[in-house]
Design a protein around this motif. Structure first.
Motif, PDB file in Angstrom:
ATOM      1  N   VAL A  56       2.282   5.996  -3.299  1.00 52.90           N
ATOM      2  CA  VAL A  56       1.481   4.771  -3.222  1.00 52.90           C
ATOM      3  C   VAL A  56       2.209   3.699  -4.041  1.00 52.90           C
ATOM      4  CG1 VAL A  56      -0.754   3.744  -3.684  1.00 52.90           C
ATOM      5  CG2 VAL A  56      -0.597   6.147  -2.968  1.00 52.90           C
ATOM      6  N   LEU A  76      -5.067   4.589   6.024  1.00 50.85           N
ATOM      7  CA  LEU A  76      -4.084   3.512   5.904  1.00 50.85           C
ATOM      8  C   LEU A  76      -4.361   2.384   6.897  1.00 50.85           C
ATOM      9  CD1 LEU A  76      -1.532   2.541   4.511  1.00 50.85           C
ATOM     10  CD2 LEU A  76      -0.192   3.808   6.215  1.00 50.85           C
ATOM     11  N   HIS A 102       0.809  -1.215   0.000  1.00 59.00           N
ATOM     12  CA  HIS A 102       0.000   0.000   0.000  1.00 59.00           C
ATOM     13  C   HIS A 102       0.851   1.277   0.000  1.00 59.00           C
ATOM     14  CE1 HIS A 102      -3.728  -2.240   0.470  1.00 59.00           C
ATOM     15  NE2 HIS A 102      -3.074  -3.017   1.314  1.00 59.00           N
ATOM     16  N   ILE A 103       2.008   1.182   0.598  1.00 54.71           N
ATOM     17  CA  ILE A 103       2.846   2.385   0.567  1.00 54.71           C
ATOM     18  C   ILE A 103       4.275   1.972   0.236  1.00 54.71           C
ATOM     19  CG2 ILE A 103       1.520   3.809   2.189  1.00 54.71           C
ATOM     20  CD1 ILE A 103       3.462   2.937   4.349  1.00 54.71           C
ATOM     21  N   ARG A 163      -0.185  11.133  10.540  1.00 57.47           N
ATOM     22  CA  ARG A 163      -0.162  11.764   9.218  1.00 57.47           C
ATOM     23  C   ARG A 163       0.428  13.171   9.318  1.00 57.47           C
ATOM     24  NH1 ARG A 163      -4.953   9.859  10.212  1.00 57.47           N
ATOM     25  NH2 ARG A 163      -5.891  11.888  10.547  1.00 57.47           N
ATOM     26  N   HIS A 180      -1.036   5.486  12.856  1.00 58.36           N
ATOM     27  CA  HIS A 180      -0.567   6.193  11.655  1.00 58.36           C
ATOM     28  C   HIS A 180      -0.612   7.676  11.963  1.00 58.36           C
ATOM     29  CE1 HIS A 180      -1.421   7.704   7.311  1.00 58.36           C
ATOM     30  NE2 HIS A 180      -0.115   7.738   7.585  1.00 58.36           N
TER      31      HIS A 180
END
Lengths: 87, 87
Positions: free
Chosen positions: A85, B37, A52-53, B28, B26
């Protein structure tokens, strides 16, 4: 170990980087499996995140702590502010 | 949120069940992705765990907490003392 300390002091300054932290804690019964479940899961969870990342190895810190009955794995992933991504 | 409180008070009594807890946090950047995510990773991480140990849905508790800049996902899996290794 407090997860939010783990994230470090959040001053008012905007965070330049994003950060993903994953903590696995396996509490084994005394007669439970001595297997290393958290270690087993480590690579596969990193592979899931990498789908995903975009993560670079040197941006990943891993700490494994094996206690008598609790094993803890901490995965700390720093990402650029706009995580590219994957794929 | 302290992960070890999260595991609950460990008295001296042997643990009848095993327990795996996974916490994703997460953080951000302010201008970072607003994407979810941790939510995205939830099912795939559960699938990874299920490859190694037999887990029943009702033995899994999931808590998602979305803050302004930090989203936290807590997955709490109770397992029988001798976790049947996935077939």
């Amino acid at each position: 170990m407090n997860l939010f300390n783990f994230l470090g002091k959040r001053g008012s300054a905007p965070v330049a980087r994003e950060r993903l932290q994953i903590v696995l804690a396996h509490e084994r019964a005394l007669n439970g499996s001595s297997g290393d479940l958290v270690r087993l899961l480590q690579e596969e969870i990193l592979a899931v995140v990498a789908k995903h990342i975009k993560i670079e190895r040197e941006m990943v810190q891993i700490k494994l702590d094996r206690g008598d009955s609790i094993s803890t794995l901490e995965i700390d992933i720093h990402m650029p502010a706009e995580p590219a991504v994957a794929g």
